[in-house]
Design a protein around this motif. Structure first.
Motif, PDB file in Angstrom:
ATOM      1  N   ALA A 124      -1.878  -4.503   1.069  1.00 51.99           N
ATOM      2  CA  ALA A 124      -0.322  -4.421   0.280  1.00 51.99           C
ATOM      3  C   ALA A 124      -0.723  -3.226  -0.662  1.00 51.99           C
ATOM      4  CB  ALA A 124      -0.002  -5.588  -0.238  1.00 51.99           C
ATOM      5  N   TYR A 125      -0.017  -2.451  -1.010  1.00 46.55           N
ATOM      6  CA  TYR A 125      -0.329  -1.543  -2.190  1.00 46.55           C
ATOM      7  C   TYR A 125       0.881  -1.958  -2.993  1.00 46.55           C
ATOM      8  CZ  TYR A 125       0.427   2.619  -5.015  1.00 46.55           C
ATOM      9  OH  TYR A 125       0.447   3.578  -6.271  1.00 46.55           O
ATOM     10  N   MET A 126       0.440  -2.198  -4.123  1.00 52.92           N
ATOM     11  CA  MET A 126       1.446  -2.633  -5.294  1.00 52.92           C
ATOM     12  C   MET A 126       1.531  -1.627  -6.470  1.00 52.92           C
ATOM     13  SD  MET A 126       1.772  -6.094  -7.382  1.00 52.92           S
ATOM     14  CE  MET A 126       1.520  -7.164  -6.415  1.00 52.92           C
ATOM     15  N   THR A 127       2.905  -1.078  -6.613  1.00 48.91           N
ATOM     16  CA  THR A 127       2.771  -0.063  -7.687  1.00 48.91           C
ATOM     17  C   THR A 127       3.466  -0.766  -9.013  1.00 48.91           C
ATOM     18  OG1 THR A 127       3.634   2.053  -8.409  1.00 48.91           O
ATOM     19  CG2 THR A 127       4.939   1.081  -6.862  1.00 48.91           C
ATOM     20  N   ILE A 128       2.847  -0.749 -10.068  1.00 44.82           N
ATOM     21  CA  ILE A 128       3.589  -1.224 -11.383  1.00 44.82           C
ATOM     22  C   ILE A 128       3.500  -0.099 -12.208  1.00 44.82           C
ATOM     23  CG2 ILE A 128       3.262  -3.017 -13.049  1.00 44.82           C
ATOM     24  CD1 ILE A 128       1.392  -4.546 -11.086  1.00 44.82           C
ATOM     25  N   SER A 129       4.920   0.343 -12.464  1.00 41.61           N
ATOM     26  CA  SER A 129       4.987   1.496 -13.291  1.00 41.61           C
ATOM     27  C   SER A 129       6.556   1.326 -14.008  1.00 41.61           C
ATOM     28  CB  SER A 129       5.071   2.689 -12.588  1.00 41.61           C
ATOM     29  OG  SER A 129       5.892   2.888 -11.463  1.00 41.61           O
ATOM     30  N   THR A 130       7.303   2.218 -13.882  1.00 41.97           N
ATOM     31  CA  THR A 130       8.872   2.121 -14.178  1.00 41.97           C
ATOM     32  C   THR A 130       9.477   0.894 -13.748  1.00 41.97           C
ATOM     33  OG1 THR A 130       8.997   4.463 -14.376  1.00 41.97           O
ATOM     34  CG2 THR A 130      11.103   3.207 -14.652  1.00 41.97           C
ATOM     35  N   GLU A 154       9.797  -7.766 -11.838  1.00 40.35           N
ATOM     36  CA  GLU A 154       9.860  -6.361 -12.286  1.00 40.35           C
ATOM     37  C   GLU A 154      10.601  -6.248 -13.797  1.00 40.35           C
ATOM     38  OE1 GLU A 154      11.365  -3.010 -10.109  1.00 40.35           O
ATOM     39  OE2 GLU A 154      13.007  -2.684 -11.366  1.00 40.35           O
ATOM     40  N   TYR A 155      11.355  -7.421 -14.174  1.00 45.91           N
ATOM     41  CA  TYR A 155      11.916  -7.760 -15.391  1.00 45.91           C
ATOM     42  C   TYR A 155      10.827  -8.120 -16.388  1.00 45.91           C
ATOM     43  CZ  TYR A 155      15.236  -8.795 -18.930  1.00 45.91           C
ATOM     44  OH  TYR A 155      16.171  -8.900 -20.036  1.00 45.91           O
ATOM     45  N   ILE A 156       9.839  -8.468 -16.050  1.00 45.44           N
ATOM     46  CA  ILE A 156       8.744  -9.168 -16.801  1.00 45.44           C
ATOM     47  C   ILE A 156       7.455  -8.228 -16.933  1.00 45.44           C
ATOM     48  CG2 ILE A 156       7.030 -11.045 -16.990  1.00 45.44           C
ATOM     49  CD1 ILE A 156       9.191 -12.688 -15.507  1.00 45.44           C
ATOM     50  N   ALA A 157       7.264  -7.841 -15.765  1.00 46.07           N
ATOM     51  CA  ALA A 157       5.699  -7.199 -15.932  1.00 46.07           C
ATOM     52  C   ALA A 157       5.724  -5.577 -15.432  1.00 46.07           C
ATOM     53  CB  ALA A 157       5.166  -7.664 -14.834  1.00 46.07           C
ATOM     54  N   SER A 158       6.915  -4.825 -15.482  1.00 45.48           N
ATOM     55  CA  SER A 158       7.017  -3.294 -15.070  1.00 45.48           C
ATOM     56  C   SER A 158       6.533  -2.749 -16.745  1.00 45.48           C
ATOM     57  CB  SER A 158       8.361  -3.033 -14.623  1.00 45.48           C
ATOM     58  OG  SER A 158       9.331  -3.175 -15.597  1.00 45.48           O
ATOM     59  N   GLY A 159       6.515  -1.460 -16.474  1.00 43.64           N
ATOM     60  CA  GLY A 159       6.143  -0.652 -17.691  1.00 43.64           C
ATOM     61  C   GLY A 159       7.363  -0.723 -18.600  1.00 43.64           C
ATOM     62  N   ILE A 182       8.706  -1.972  -9.949  1.00 43.05           N
ATOM     63  CA  ILE A 182       7.635  -2.492  -9.534  1.00 43.05           C
ATOM     64  C   ILE A 182       8.193  -2.611  -7.852  1.00 43.05           C
ATOM     65  CG2 ILE A 182       6.218  -4.586  -8.836  1.00 43.05           C
ATOM     66  CD1 ILE A 182       6.272  -5.251 -11.855  1.00 43.05           C
ATOM     67  N   GLY A 183       7.046  -2.341  -6.997  1.00 47.77           N
ATOM     68  CA  GLY A 183       7.487  -2.278  -5.384  1.00 47.77           C
ATOM     69  C   GLY A 183       6.110  -2.391  -4.882  1.00 47.77           C
ATOM     70  N   ALA A 184       6.135  -2.549  -3.488  1.00 48.11           N
ATOM     71  CA  ALA A 184       5.032  -2.817  -2.799  1.00 48.11           C
ATOM     72  C   ALA A 184       5.225  -1.955  -1.400  1.00 48.11           C
ATOM     73  CB  ALA A 184       4.548  -3.933  -2.287  1.00 48.11           C
ATOM     74  N   GLY A 185       4.174  -1.276  -0.665  1.00 47.48           N
ATOM     75  CA  GLY A 185       3.953  -0.822   0.577  1.00 47.48           C
ATOM     76  C   GLY A 185       2.993  -1.699   1.330  1.00 47.48           C
ATOM     77  N   ILE A 186       3.638  -2.331   2.364  1.00 44.62           N
ATOM     78  CA  ILE A 186       2.603  -3.124   3.042  1.00 44.62           C
ATOM     79  C   ILE A 186       2.271  -2.475   4.479  1.00 44.62           C
ATOM     80  CG2 ILE A 186       2.582  -5.318   4.225  1.00 44.62           C
ATOM     81  CD1 ILE A 186       5.138  -5.912   2.004  1.00 44.62           C
ATOM     82  N   PHE A 187       0.943  -2.581   4.832  1.00 40.69           N
ATOM     83  CA  PHE A 187       0.482  -2.540   6.245  1.00 40.69           C
ATOM     84  C   PHE A 187       0.054  -3.586   7.098  1.00 40.69           C
ATOM     85  CE2 PHE A 187       0.489   2.202   5.459  1.00 40.69           C
ATOM     86  CZ  PHE A 187      -0.094   2.868   6.407  1.00 40.69           C
ATOM     87  N   ALA A 188       0.676  -3.784   8.154  1.00 41.19           N
ATOM     88  CA  ALA A 188       0.475  -5.040   8.845  1.00 41.19           C
ATOM     89  C   ALA A 188      -0.231  -4.707  10.339  1.00 41.19           C
ATOM     90  CB  ALA A 188       1.322  -5.951   8.989  1.00 41.19           C
ATOM     91  N   GLU A 189      -1.349  -5.125  10.597  1.00 37.49           N
ATOM     92  CA  GLU A 189      -1.847  -4.622  11.961  1.00 37.49           C
ATOM     93  C   GLU A 189      -2.047  -3.092  12.196  1.00 37.49           C
ATOM     94  OE1 GLU A 189      -0.102  -7.214  14.650  1.00 37.49           O
ATOM     95  OE2 GLU A 189      -0.842  -9.068  14.033  1.00 37.49           O
ATOM     96  N   GLY A 190      -2.111  -2.602  11.126  1.00 35.63           N
ATOM     97  CA  GLY A 190      -2.409  -1.135  11.128  1.00 35.63           C
ATOM     98  C   GLY A 190      -1.244  -0.043  10.962  1.00 35.63           C
ATOM     99  N   LYS A 191      -0.231  -0.827  11.108  1.00 38.05           N
ATOM    100  CA  LYS A 191       1.370  -0.405  11.201  1.00 38.05           C
ATOM    101  C   LYS A 191       1.856  -0.484   9.902  1.00 38.05           C
ATOM    102  CE  LYS A 191       2.236  -0.277  15.778  1.00 38.05           C
ATOM    103  NZ  LYS A 191       1.363  -1.351  16.593  1.00 38.05           N
ATOM    104  N   LEU A 192       2.793   0.445   9.136  1.00 42.45           N
ATOM    105  CA  LEU A 192       3.551   0.439   8.016  1.00 42.45           C
ATOM    106  C   LEU A 192       4.894  -0.560   8.114  1.00 42.45           C
ATOM    107  CD1 LEU A 192       3.858   1.728   5.131  1.00 42.45           C
ATOM    108  CD2 LEU A 192       5.080   3.457   5.985  1.00 42.45           C
ATOM    109  N   LEU A 193       4.795  -1.654   7.429  1.00 42.99           N
ATOM    110  CA  LEU A 193       5.993  -2.670   7.600  1.00 42.99           C
ATOM    111  C   LEU A 193       7.342  -2.100   6.944  1.00 42.99           C
ATOM    112  CD1 LEU A 193       6.300  -5.432   8.819  1.00 42.99           C
ATOM    113  CD2 LEU A 193       5.767  -6.333   6.591  1.00 42.99           C
TER     114      LEU A 193
END
Length: 302
Positions: A133-139, A183-188, A141-152
């Motif tokens: 999982a790639y988690m972006t925490i900026s303005t 996001e309401y607690i931990a985003s930038g 918060i979201g995540a991009g997830i790869f499962a079994e080699g494929k983008l979910l």
């Protein structure tokens, strides 16, 4: 072959012509103008893409496709940006159709966190990983997830919207209506807002972190709690998806080792599976250009 990557943000749009190797040949940034209709903004994006392709002295036939990363919610299957909170006037915008009509080459739309996850898989911290999982925490918060080699992606391309997972209702009501969203607690944005309230003066996210590093007795407990809450989010991701690795990127990740140490400590105690407690938690490698390179990668790595 080469591809064009477009990374749409609330304040700017990054555009680049990218080689199969992931190297950027030409790139530029244009401001996101919310005072004009989305169709006018997309026209400006099209013109900038055309300009960059000309600067590389390539023909349109040398471009495999155009990949677009955008804040969600969106409908990636139908090429529509549906309801992004930080692009207030972009509602049900058929961006893929407008770009395709201009260039007549394949155009792909994905959530911006998915595009950044693609970049980390292709060239960055997840080259060796099939499940991460790639988690972006900026303005936000979201995540991009790869499962079994494929983008979910999910049914409409919005899988990974973890910013609106409820983690602590005591923090109050998120603009989405729920209480205590991550996001309401931990985003930038959240850190600047809450840090300013605690300090009694207007502070940027950067200034809140400066006070944290300086040992400010009001700010320090709050930021330590933010790190704990990011740990909570990582444990939820581990328990739900069983990744080998979680990659954390975005502006807030720049605080560095204090964040990563706190998250690793939390995960090592609370992930349900003993093996899950050993999940690698690492910084993103391609933060600066991840969105635009990953967007191009959506075409190049199909």
């Amino acid at each position: 072959m080469n591809a064009v990557g477009v990374d749409i943000g609330g304040t700017k749009v990054a555009i680049a012509v990218v080689e199969t190797s992931g190297r950027i040949l030409k790139e530029d940034v244009i401001p996101t103008d919310k005072s004009v209709a989305p169709s006018e903004m997309i026209d400006r994006i099209n013109q900038k893409i055309e300009e960059l392709i000309k600067e590389t002295r390539m023909a349109l036939s040398d471009i495999k496709g155009i990949g677009i990363g955008s804040p969600g919610p969106l409908d990636s299957k139908n090429g529509i940006i549906t309801y992004p909170p930080n692009l207030e006037n972009w509602r049900n915008v058929p961006i893929v159709q407008q770009v395709k009509e201009y260039f007549n080459i394949p155009v792909t739309l994905e959530n911006d966190a998915n595009a950044a996850a693609m970049a980390e898989k292709w060239l960055g911290a997840a080259k060796e990983n099939e499940d991460f999982a790639y988690m972006t925490i900026s303005t936000g918060i979201g995540a991009g997830i790869f499962a079994e080699g494929k983008l979910l992606g999910g049914s409409r391309g919005n899988a990974g919207d973890i910013g609106h997972t409820v983690v602590d209702p005591s923090y109050g009501q998120c603009p989405c209506g729920q209480y205590g969203c991550l996001e309401y607690i931990a985003s930038g944005t959240a850190i600047a807002r809450r840090g300013s309230e605690l300090a009694g003066e207007e502070l940027t996210t950067q200034q809140v972190f400066e006070r944290y590093h300086a040992g400010d007795e009001v700010i320090k407990p709050y930021i330590n709690d933010v790190f704990r809450i990011i740990g909570v989010a990582c444990v939820s991701v581990i328990n739900t998806l069983d990744p080998e690795k979680i990659i954390i990127g975005g502006g807030v990740s720049k605080v560095g080792e204090p964040l990563f140490k706190a998250v690793r400590d939390y995960v090592s105690q609370y992930a349900l599976n003993p093996d899950g407690r050993k999940t690698e938690i690492v910084p993103a490698q391609l933060d600066q250009n991840a969105g635009v390179v990953g967007a191009a990668g959506l075409c190049l790595n199909q």
